[in-house]
Scaffold this active site. Structure first.
Site, PDB file in Angstrom:
ATOM      1  N   THR A 178       0.270   0.824  -4.093  1.00 16.69           N
ATOM      2  CA  THR A 178       1.582   0.462  -4.645  1.00 16.69           C
ATOM      3  C   THR A 178       1.497  -0.968  -5.177  1.00 16.69           C
ATOM      4  O   THR A 178       1.109  -1.184  -6.311  1.00 16.69           O
ATOM      5  CB  THR A 178       2.701   0.632  -3.599  1.00 16.69           C
ATOM      6  OG1 THR A 178       2.350  -0.048  -2.386  1.00 16.69           O
ATOM      7  CG2 THR A 178       2.938   2.113  -3.311  1.00 16.69           C
TER       8      THR A 178
ATOM      9  N   LYS B 162      -4.397   1.659   1.967  1.00 19.35           N
ATOM     10  CA  LYS B 162      -3.521   0.914   1.063  1.00 19.35           C
ATOM     11  C   LYS B 162      -2.572   0.098   1.918  1.00 19.35           C
ATOM     12  O   LYS B 162      -2.257   0.445   3.050  1.00 19.35           O
ATOM     13  CB  LYS B 162      -2.763   1.837   0.116  1.00 19.35           C
ATOM     14  CG  LYS B 162      -1.740   2.769   0.749  1.00 19.35           C
ATOM     15  CD  LYS B 162      -0.375   2.202   1.021  1.00 19.35           C
ATOM     16  CE  LYS B 162       0.223   1.567  -0.209  1.00 19.35           C
ATOM     17  NZ  LYS B 162       1.568   0.952   0.139  1.00 19.35           N
TER      18      LYS B 162
ATOM     19  N   THR C 280       4.243  -0.086   3.148  1.00 17.20           N
ATOM     20  CA  THR C 280       3.591   0.856   4.044  1.00 17.20           C
ATOM     21  C   THR C 280       2.101   0.613   4.114  1.00 17.20           C
ATOM     22  O   THR C 280       1.478   0.225   3.154  1.00 17.20           O
ATOM     23  CB  THR C 280       3.842   2.289   3.533  1.00 17.20           C
ATOM     24  OG1 THR C 280       5.222   2.535   3.567  1.00 17.20           O
ATOM     25  CG2 THR C 280       3.135   3.327   4.380  1.00 17.20           C
TER      26      THR C 280
ATOM     27  N   GLU D 154       0.577  -9.402  -0.390  1.00 17.29           N
ATOM     28  CA  GLU D 154       1.421  -9.859  -1.493  1.00 17.29           C
ATOM     29  C   GLU D 154       1.540 -11.382  -1.492  1.00 17.29           C
ATOM     30  O   GLU D 154       2.079 -11.980  -0.563  1.00 17.29           O
ATOM     31  CB  GLU D 154       2.805  -9.211  -1.375  1.00 17.29           C
ATOM     32  CG  GLU D 154       2.764  -7.709  -1.589  1.00 17.29           C
ATOM     33  CD  GLU D 154       4.062  -7.008  -1.229  1.00 17.29           C
ATOM     34  OE1 GLU D 154       4.183  -5.818  -1.557  1.00 17.29           O
ATOM     35  OE2 GLU D 154       4.947  -7.642  -0.614  1.00 17.29           O
TER      36      GLU D 154
ATOM     37  N   ASN E  31       9.056  -9.307  -3.632  1.00 13.38           N
ATOM     38  CA  ASN E  31       9.974  -8.540  -2.805  1.00 13.38           C
ATOM     39  C   ASN E  31      11.445  -8.754  -3.162  1.00 13.38           C
ATOM     40  O   ASN E  31      12.300  -7.939  -2.807  1.00 13.38           O
ATOM     41  CB  ASN E  31       9.713  -8.842  -1.328  1.00 13.38           C
ATOM     42  CG  ASN E  31       8.429  -8.208  -0.876  1.00 13.38           C
ATOM     43  OD1 ASN E  31       8.373  -7.010  -0.624  1.00 13.38           O
ATOM     44  ND2 ASN E  31       7.360  -8.991  -0.792  1.00 13.38           N
TER      45      ASN E  31
ATOM     46  N   THR F  43      14.167  -3.220  -8.354  1.00 15.83           N
ATOM     47  CA  THR F  43      14.769  -3.344  -9.673  1.00 15.83           C
ATOM     48  C   THR F  43      13.734  -3.617 -10.751  1.00 15.83           C
ATOM     49  O   THR F  43      14.051  -3.590 -11.917  1.00 15.83           O
ATOM     50  CB  THR F  43      15.818  -4.474  -9.687  1.00 15.83           C
ATOM     51  OG1 THR F  43      15.227  -5.687  -9.229  1.00 15.83           O
ATOM     52  CG2 THR F  43      16.997  -4.122  -8.813  1.00 15.83           C
TER      53      THR F  43
END
Length: 412
Positions: free
Chosen positions: A156, A182, A201, A284, A407, A412
């Protein structure tokens, strides 16, 4: 029996095929539907999230493993939609995709193990998965390229695929292990048994061609997970979909024995440890990967409790982003961890730089030297608690503006 070794790229476990296609679930149009099929079926063991809110595929996957006694005929994974907080329609949609997969891959319905990752609370597009099933079947193969398709499709916010292979030599016969994972955000796995009270996840799939029963696999999987995936955190958020699945095809013909289990367990821990590190390293917005080494604790559980308090502290994590050796934040987080200790007995080092001891700032504390250590991509912070002989290593990272940006705009 020889020790395990990192496998050559082509050394995939026998008895499996992998593949992936674009089903139109991801808005990006990238690969988003993957399958791993044990050609003659496989035995399995799994561990799932302890979050009280669990996704539909976790509910269905638990049920299927119980119904089959740990037999799996196909693994079906989608990315782009978590199928979580979707109510009974989500369960029905997951079931619908399992039925389609069973028909396509020639196994019984509850031998299909489903997984999903992506955004929570969005209706699950089962029709897209079902429509893509013929193409997915055609995409399956047993080459490294096919396994890479699987690893890429489950991503993702990951920036790179995460894979690891190992080989165990058993009296001249090879037992192979391949892992694909992942995860880059919403990472603080708290994995437990597939049944029992409830508790972006992490998904981990481990494939091997050893001959083993489900109970044997579980006995090997739990300690490997505890030392790896249950000992990492990116942001302190435990996902609703976290899953670790270990599958054994038996295609090597090599059985797990008392003699071979130790080396296999070591190889499995090697693979899990590498995948766990890759997850944190690709977190991230991560700029620094930090190992928290908590030593001389009373118990391993207390050592991990201290480590988690530090790993989840926004003040500690933001200091790490700029290399600020603010050791007071480390000590304060340990202090509210719930573990009783005497600060006068604690010693803290950043890399090899002493920063705190005997209840005060270390006499040798060199702020510039500590800052230099913290500007490296990876380093270790050591806390000696002065309580006993137990220890743990917990892998975490800094918190950056990039993490906030990703995040803040995720849905959006």
């Amino acid at each position: 029996m020889e020790d395990e070794q990192i496998a050559k790229p082509e050394a995939l476990p026998r008895g499996f095929v992998w593949g992936a296609v674009k089903a139109g679930i991801k808005a990006s149009g990238k690969l988003d539907l993957a399958a791993a099929v044990p050609v003659k079926g496989a035995t399995a063991a799994a561990m799932f999230t302890k979050n009280q809110l669990v996704a539909a595929p976790v509910t269905v996957g638990r049920k299927h493993l119980l119904a089959t006694g740990g037999r799996v005929g196909a693994v079906l994974v989608n990315a782009g939609n978590a199928n979580c907080a979707t109510g009974q329609p989500g369960i029905d949609a997951c079931t619908q995709t399992c039925v389609a997969a069973a028909e396509r891959f020639h196994c019984i319905f509850d031998e299909v193990f489903p997984s999903s990752t992506g955004i929570i609370g969005v209706p699950f597009p089962a029709e897209k998965v079902v429509a893509a099933m013929p193409a997915l079947q055609a995409a399956l193969g047993d080459t490294p390229a096919h396994a890479e398709l699987f690893a890429r499709a489950i991503m993702t916010t990951d920036t790179k695929m995460k894979v690891m292979r190992a080989v165990v030599d058993v009296d001249g016969a090879e037992v192979r292990i391949f892992g694909a994972a992942k995860g880059a955000g919403m990472i603080h796995p708290q994995l437990g048994a597939p049944v029992g009270p409830p508790h972006a996840t992490m998904l981990v799939y481990l494939f091997t061609d050893v001959v083993a029963e489900s109970a044997e696999l579980r006995a090997l999987l739990e300690p490997a997970v505890e030392m790896s995936f249950n000992s990492i955190s990116i942001d302190g958020d435990t996902s609703t979909n976290d899953t670790v699945l270990l599958l054994a095809s038996g295609a090597s013909g090599v059985k797990l024995t008392e003699r071979s289990s130790e080396a296999f367990a070591s190889a499995l821990k090697l693979v899990c440890g590498s995948l766990a590190h890759q997850i944190v390293d690709d977190g991230e917005g991560v700029g620094h990967v930090v190992t928290l080494h908590v030593m001389s604790a009373r118990t391993e559980a207390e050592a991990k409790q201290v480590a988690k308090a530090i790993a989840h502290s926004p003040l500690c994590k933001t200091a790490w982003s700029s290399g600020d050796p603010n050791w007071g934040r480390l000590l304060a987080a340990a202090g509210y961890s719930g573990v009783a200790f005497d600060p006068a007995l604690v010693k803290i080092r950043i890399g090899e730089q002493p920063v705190f001891e005997l209840g005060v700032r270390a006499a040798e504390f060199d702020k510039d030297a500590a800052h230099a250590v913290m500007m490296e991509r990876e380093y270790t912070i050591t806390l000696e608690m002065g309580l006993g002989e137990a220890e743990c290593r917990f892998l975490t990272c800094d918190l950056t503006e990039e993490y906030v940006r990703i995040n803040a705009d995720y849905s959006t």
